[in-house]
Design an enzyme around this catalytic site. Sequence first.
Site, mmCIF file in Angstrom:
data_model
loop_
_atom_site.group_PDB
_atom_site.id
_atom_site.type_symbol
_atom_site.label_atom_id
_atom_site.label_comp_id
_atom_site.label_asym_id
_atom_site.label_seq_id
_atom_site.Cartn_x
_atom_site.Cartn_y
_atom_site.Cartn_z
ATOM 1 N N TYR A 1 51.742 40.528 32.950
ATOM 2 C CA TYR A 1 51.282 41.318 34.115
ATOM 3 C C TYR A 1 51.898 40.711 35.326
ATOM 4 O O TYR A 1 51.694 39.294 35.517
ATOM 5 C CB TYR A 1 49.717 41.307 33.819
ATOM 6 C CG TYR A 1 48.991 42.147 35.197
ATOM 7 C CD1 TYR A 1 48.995 43.510 34.831
ATOM 8 C CD2 TYR A 1 48.503 41.721 36.250
ATOM 9 C CE1 TYR A 1 48.582 44.619 35.961
ATOM 10 C CE2 TYR A 1 47.829 42.288 37.207
ATOM 11 C CZ TYR A 1 48.013 43.853 37.088
ATOM 12 O OH TYR A 1 47.275 44.395 37.979
ATOM 13 N N ASP B 1 56.700 34.075 37.854
ATOM 14 C CA ASP B 1 55.123 34.474 38.439
ATOM 15 C C ASP B 1 54.353 33.593 38.244
ATOM 16 O O ASP B 1 53.712 33.286 37.108
ATOM 17 C CB ASP B 1 55.252 35.927 37.786
ATOM 18 C CG ASP B 1 53.592 36.594 38.470
ATOM 19 O OD1 ASP B 1 52.704 35.763 39.042
ATOM 20 O OD2 ASP B 1 53.386 37.852 38.005
ATOM 21 N N LYS C 1 46.634 34.154 44.923
ATOM 22 C CA LYS C 1 45.415 34.036 45.619
ATOM 23 C C LYS C 1 44.894 32.528 45.535
ATOM 24 O O LYS C 1 44.250 31.952 46.577
ATOM 25 C CB LYS C 1 44.056 34.743 44.847
ATOM 26 C CG LYS C 1 44.093 34.716 43.471
ATOM 27 C CD LYS C 1 43.949 36.059 42.973
ATOM 28 C CE LYS C 1 44.124 36.273 41.482
ATOM 29 N NZ LYS C 1 44.535 37.610 40.921
HETATM 30 N N1 HOZ Z 1 44.439 41.009 36.709
HETATM 31 C C1 HOZ Z 1 44.225 39.654 37.291
HETATM 32 C C2 HOZ Z 1 43.761 38.903 36.072
HETATM 33 N N2 HOZ Z 1 44.313 38.776 35.217
HETATM 34 C C3 HOZ Z 1 43.192 40.033 38.383
HETATM 35 C C4 HOZ Z 1 42.022 40.628 37.879
HETATM 36 C C5 HOZ Z 1 42.019 42.184 38.403
HETATM 37 O O1 HOZ Z 1 43.063 42.645 38.010
HETATM 38 O O2 HOZ Z 1 41.204 42.454 39.104
#
Ligand code: HOZ
Length: 428
Positions: free
Chosen positions: A142, A237, A265
Amino acid sequence: MSRSQELFREAVGLMPGGVNSPVRAFGNVDETPRFIESARGAYVTDADGISYIDYVGSWGPMILGHNHPKVLKSVTETAAKGLSFGAATENEVKMARMICDIVPSIEMVRMVNSGTEAVMSALRAARGYTGRNKIVKFTGCYHGHTDAMLVKAGSGVMTAGVPDSAGVPAGCTADTLLAEYNDLESVRSLFERCGEEIAAVIVEPVGANMGVVLPKEGFLPGLRALCSSYGSLLIFDEVITGFRLSLSGAQGYFGVTPDLTTFGKIIGAGMPVGAYGGRREIMEMVAPAGNVYQAGTLSGNPVAMAAGLAQLSILRETPDFYKNLNDTGDWFFSEMEGILKKYKVKHCLNHIGSLGCVFFTEHEVYDYATAKLSDTQAYGNYFKYMLNHGVYLAPSQFEAMFLSAAHTKEGELGKTLAVMEDYFAKAQ
Ligand code: HOZ
């Protein structure tokens, strides 16, 4: 009805699914999201005044625990001087210096506002630099919700079982090529087919959005070699692994050097921050030095920079910070493994340092397909029990568990293991 239930009931009429990001809706674990009111150290406290030991940590950045006093002091002092100027500030220079000093592969860096933005911008820089269009990504990784990366993505899309999002025109993903995590052959065959057109390979050096999936030996060096031989860029990433696995992230941990890196973050200590950086000749393509356009009023926001600088300084200056955190992670996950074995739970526990995840399957989990073998109903039952006994885990099988320096063996970790043991004993 609890206050969280009341708030959620109101929220669903006002925000899609009642939330501002899908994973936090608790949709796949059959629970009401807890509305968090405050946090300190290893704990979050909800709108009903219930405290939980937190293993989400705002999805990773709270590596020192919540509301570390030095971070808080830096934020409040800086906020008192103004919230946003849309102009250059000294703290941005300090932050750039800090990142370039810490991460050897980064000679220049650009601050943005999120990991998604960092990835979107890094891909543009890679395409601008190479003059090529195609990007290789891995199924189950992701990279935020930018159009080109919403193809067989992990995290919320994997949880919801909709790996390809509606609203993404085919043209936006036409240059996204898919390979399988830990399968170098799948990457090699893409290079053999169209290597001269591949601008970059982007990878989470540790998969942390399909649960936690470790790179097999040779996988990351293999990607490095393939990219180098075809003149393509390797992008790590490190939104999850950056400043977490080691001070210099996964690249320091594994000793593999990418051309570009994206951060999220954690470099804002949880405030809305991201960054991308890498070799000078690539980063000099970015405007206004070069002609790859990318911009943002809030990029390098002074308050966010102050938070990040305070956190990164502590990480850099605390002796043995990562050794202690990773040792604690090793201890915790091996205790957890012992409990799962004792109660003969079908499982695969993947972990590295302070990141981990249990899959409810007896198969080894090393990619998207094997992660999908996990019994998500079993995860949901486990999650619910833990939540209702004061332990706040990620509300999805396909996310990571994050430990922080505020989680101690004698305190939170020991308590969590005891709750876990109760659950698996009862679930017999
Ligand atoms: N997807 C991120 C954590 N794997 C951030 C969480 C989100 O999407 O709010």
